[in-house]
Design an enzyme around this catalytic site. Structure first.
Site, short mmCIF file in Angstrom:
data_model
loop_
_atom_site.label_atom_id
_atom_site.label_comp_id
_atom_site.label_asym_id
_atom_site.label_seq_id
_atom_site.Cartn_x
_atom_site.Cartn_y
_atom_site.Cartn_z
N LYS A 19 -6.83 -4.86 -3.11
CA LYS A 19 -7.58 -5.40 -1.96
C LYS A 19 -8.56 -4.35 -1.43
CE LYS A 19 -4.14 -3.99 1.41
NZ LYS A 19 -4.97 -2.99 2.09
N ASP A 47 0.80 -1.25 0.00
CA ASP A 47 0.00 0.00 0.00
C ASP A 47 0.82 1.29 0.00
OD1 ASP A 47 -1.84 -1.98 0.30
OD2 ASP A 47 -2.84 -1.16 2.05
N CYS A 71 -1.84 -2.70 7.69
CA CYS A 71 -1.80 -3.62 6.55
C CYS A 71 -0.51 -4.42 6.48
CB CYS A 71 -2.07 -2.85 5.27
SG CYS A 71 -3.79 -2.29 5.22
C1 VGL Z 1 -4.60 0.85 5.78
C2 VGL Z 1 -6.04 2.02 7.10
C3 VGL Z 1 -7.06 1.82 6.21
C4 VGL Z 1 -3.21 0.37 5.54
C5 VGL Z 1 -5.62 0.61 4.88
O1 VGL Z 1 -2.83 0.18 4.36
O2 VGL Z 1 -2.46 0.17 6.53
N1 VGL Z 1 -4.84 1.54 6.88
N2 VGL Z 1 -6.84 1.10 5.11
#
Ligand code: VGL
Ligand code: ZN
Length: 193
Positions: free
Chosen positions: A100, A15, A139
């Site tokens: 995802k 991410d 994540c």
């Molecule tokens: C994430 C908060 C919401 C992450 C993803 O990638 O850590 N954190 N969605």
């Protein structure tokens, strides 16, 4: 801990997207990881090892958003600028992208959750994963715990990861949890060139 790359290894970047670097859910000091992440990419490419990049890829009405009952500001909506990989990230054409969090009713912190990541890794005979990115306490942690549950040898890339730290101890707690589950913490200078 010193480690050299083998034919069973893959890099997984979690991410590293605009919203988590500079956008609506910017992780403190996220940009500091980029130079390390790019070195890991270069290292794995040079060794002909696969590089995976997960991305949070939400529909507009995702249940993790505050206005739909979740805890997060709106972030990483599919095909918006916020959901693009961070501009300084040096991904190549060979990078395998895993999306995802696409189901509006379900949050997916782990790169394995609701994706074909495990299947793709199995097809490539991968047994060891080197995982870093954003964020350590969400994540990255979820992806590492899933990787361990699938019996991958799993390295946590400490210098390629940053935490949200909603509570100040969250980073330390999440690292403890990953190590206790069997993850191995390394930094770039642990890789034998
Ligand atoms: C994430 C908060 C919401 C992450 C993803 O990638 O850590 N954190 N969605
Ligand atoms: Zn999200």
């Amino acid at each position: 801990m010193k480690v050299s790359i083998t034919s069973k290894d893959a890099l997984i970047l979690v991410d590293i997207q605009n919203d988590f670097c500079v956008g609506s859910l910017a992780v403190p000091n996220a940009c500091d990881i980029i130079k390390f992440v790019n070195s890991y990419i270069e290292f794995f490419e040079k060794n002909n090892r696969p590089v995976f990049a997960t991305r949070d890829w939400h529909p507009k009405n995702h249940s993790s958003f505050k206005e739909f009952g979740g805890i997060w500001p709106i972030h990483c909506i599919q095909n918006t600028d916020g959901s693009m990989f961070y501009k300084d990230l040096k991904l190549t054409d060979e990078t395998i992208v895993i999306s995802k969090g696409t189901n509006p009713d379900k949050d997916a912190y782990s790169g394995f959750d609701g994706t074909d990541l495990n299947e793709k890794l199995n097809n490539l005979n991968i047994r060891r994963l080197f995982i870093g990115g954003l964020a350590t306490d969400y994540c990255v942690k979820a992806t590492i715990l899933d990787a361990l549950s699938f019996n991958y040898t799993t390295f946590f890339l400490h210098d390629a990861s940053k935490a949200v730290n909603l509570k100040p101890d969250d980073e330390a707690l999440s690292i403890n949890e990953m190590l206790k589950a069997g993850a191995i913490l390394i930094d770039l200078n642990d890789l034998i060139q």
